[in-house]
Motif scaffolding. Structure first.
Motif, mmCIF file in Angstrom:
data_model
loop_
_atom_site.group_PDB
_atom_site.id
_atom_site.type_symbol
_atom_site.label_atom_id
_atom_site.label_comp_id
_atom_site.label_asym_id
_atom_site.label_seq_id
_atom_site.Cartn_x
_atom_site.Cartn_y
_atom_site.Cartn_z
ATOM 1 N N TRP A 258 4.944 -0.644 10.376
ATOM 2 C CA TRP A 258 4.675 -0.864 8.688
ATOM 3 C C TRP A 258 4.400 0.540 8.319
ATOM 4 C CZ3 TRP A 258 4.712 -4.671 5.275
ATOM 5 C CH2 TRP A 258 4.039 -4.743 4.209
ATOM 6 N N LEU B 66 1.521 -3.730 -2.550
ATOM 7 C CA LEU B 66 2.781 -3.082 -2.845
ATOM 8 C C LEU B 66 3.711 -4.121 -3.543
ATOM 9 C CD1 LEU B 66 3.142 -1.142 0.416
ATOM 10 C CD2 LEU B 66 3.050 -0.049 -1.878
ATOM 11 N N LYS C 79 6.275 2.230 5.068
ATOM 12 C CA LYS C 79 5.514 2.633 3.903
ATOM 13 C C LYS C 79 5.740 4.075 3.590
ATOM 14 C CE LYS C 79 0.948 3.230 4.220
ATOM 15 N NZ LYS C 79 -0.381 3.163 4.187
ATOM 16 N N GLU D 63 -3.006 -3.992 6.824
ATOM 17 C CA GLU D 63 -1.410 -4.185 6.132
ATOM 18 C C GLU D 63 -1.370 -5.270 5.352
ATOM 19 O OE1 GLU D 63 0.029 -2.267 10.493
ATOM 20 O OE2 GLU D 63 -0.539 -4.361 10.289
ATOM 21 N N GLU E 29 -2.072 -4.168 2.137
ATOM 22 C CA GLU E 29 -1.280 -3.210 1.253
ATOM 23 C C GLU E 29 0.217 -4.151 1.135
ATOM 24 O OE1 GLU E 29 -1.956 0.766 3.966
ATOM 25 O OE2 GLU E 29 -0.472 -0.531 4.387
#
Length: 443
Positions: A242, A274, A246, A267, A270
């Protein structure tokens, strides 16, 4: 003088209409009006009969009509590998059985016949839209177009040579050609499909991000499928996959991450920040002991989730009704909370959630005026779904795919009264038998 009511193609009159949005709404004794492949109206049945002159009326007095299901991740042609080397760990299953069988037999004919078998199963199971990832995506697109199924075909990319392409650059080149070839096909779209972090290196991933931005199409990739994948990456690079994705700026609102069973709290946060979408494949995860996608935590963070079956080689069916049920039940057990994922949420994931991940939520995923007429009918008069108190619970926890009677895509029937209208079932079965004789040494 009273004006003559407008003529429309179709009036569908079910016992229940389930629009999906707003979530939880159930309409009784309402009609779905379809014209020129799109939803023209949803209104009370008595009013509909006065307001429109339909060329065709479909009365479904014991049925629920809902949006067609969206299979957000599958490998359609692998239906011909159903049952190969079951009950093995993922990497042993791939390296010792699946990859050798594919190396020997994967070709355009294999992919066409496998896709046709898979799509027949999916149509009969109420799936109207498929997001596929496999070799020879041109063959998959050809079959979907022939059958009238809505499909997003993955432009598969791997570093290593396959029957489809010599290397990653060749994959990307062929994928771009297919993207151009499908521009005028309204039911067919493309998506970049780098296989996984462990099979695609940085340079091709940077190219894919650049082309995805230029063309306005998404990216679809296996990510954090197993603890072994994450551990191997950490050992080799010091980074979780991940983190690497990214840093390569691959992650964003056009990215669909498949499986996602190994996630930290950071994660998950995020993913929400995102705008990454998750393709949740609970039954494949269970069968391969890959782990548990933290569905309730992802939902609580605001991550959009759709449901996929994965391929029939690792599931072993392509049944989104079963997948919805498993997704909801396993999520409750993982979270230790019976309210973790409701029936309404499971239905949303299998319809509008998948559509949103594909950027198709303005077109499909709910029964809304102006959207494409992609819908299915489910016969709830069967023993397994009686008595009926709560429609959405019954659809998720009790109904089976054998109760799907009708399937429409863009106003065209692909299944009518339980009978296929665009494919020859006898031919599909004969081809499956022929491939079995070729492939059985690998079983």
């Amino acid at each position: 003088m009273t004006p003559t009511p407008p003529t429309v193609d179709l009036l569908v009159a079910p016992r229940w209409l389930l629009p999906i949005e707003p979530q939880g709404l159930v309409l009784e004794q309402h009609a779905l009006i379809v014209d020129a492949g799109r939803i023209r109206d949803l209104l009370p049945l008595a009013e509909a009969r006065q307001r429109y002159l339909p060329r065709q009326i479909i009365d479904l007095p014991q049925h629920a009509v809902l949006p067609g299901l969206v299979n957000l991740h599958t490998h359609a042609a692998m239906s011909l590998l159903r049952g190969i080397a079951d009950d093995l760990p993922l990497m042993q299953w791939l390296q010792e059985h699946i990859w050798p069988a594919e190396g020997k037999h994967a070709n355009p004919a294999f992919c066409e016949d496998g896709a046709r078998l898979a799509f027949a199963e999916m149509i009969r199971s109420g799936t109207t839209c498929v997001n596929d990832m496999y070799f020879f995506p041109d063959a998959t697109a050809r079959v979907a177009g022939e059958l009238g199924l809505r499909a997003t075909v993955g432009l598969i990319t791997t570093d290593f040579a396959t029957a489809w392409a010599a290397d990653a650059d060749d994959c990307i080149h062929k994928g771009l050609e297919l993207h151009d070839a499908l521009k005028d096909k309204p039911l067919l779209r493309t998506i970049f499909a780098p296989h996984a972090p462990y099979t695609v290196s940085d340079a091709p991933l940077r190219k894919i991000r650049r082309y995805a931005d230029e063309l306005g199409i998404g990216i679809h990739m296996h990510v954090h499928e197993t603890a072994h994948e994450v551990g191997s990456a950490l050992q080799a690079t010091g980074k979780r996959p991940w983190q690497r994705l990214k840093e390569l700026e691959l992650l964003g609102p056009d990215f669909i991450a498949v499986h996602m069973t190994q996630l930290s709290d950071e994660e998950i946060a995020e993913a929400a920040q995102l705008g990454v979408h998750i393709a949740h494949c609970p039954e494949s995860n269970l069968k391969l002991a890959s782990g548990f996608c933290p569905l309730a935590r992802l939902q609580a963070a605001g991550v959009n989730i759709g449901i996929g079956t994965d391929g029939a080689a690792s599931n072993n069916d392509l049944d989104l009704f079963g997948e919805m049920r498993t997704a909801a039940l396993v999520a409750k057990a993982v979270a230790g909370d019976p309210q973790a994922v409701s029936a309404a949420q499971a239905l949303h994931m299998a319809t509008l959630g998948g559509a949103r991940a594909l950027g198709l939520d303005a077109e499909i995923g709910s029964l809304s005026v102006g959207k494409s007429a992609d819908f299915i009918a489910v016969d709830l008069s069967r023993i397994a779904t009686q008595p009926l108190y709560h429609l959405q619970s019954q659809l998720v926890y009790a109904a089976g795919r054998d109760q799907v009677s009708d399937v429409f895509v863009a106003g065209r029937a692909l299944l009518r009264g339980g009978q296929f209208t665009t494919l020859d079932e006898t031919r599909v079965l004969a081809k499956a038998g022929e491939w079995r004789e070729k492939i059985k040494p690998y079983a």
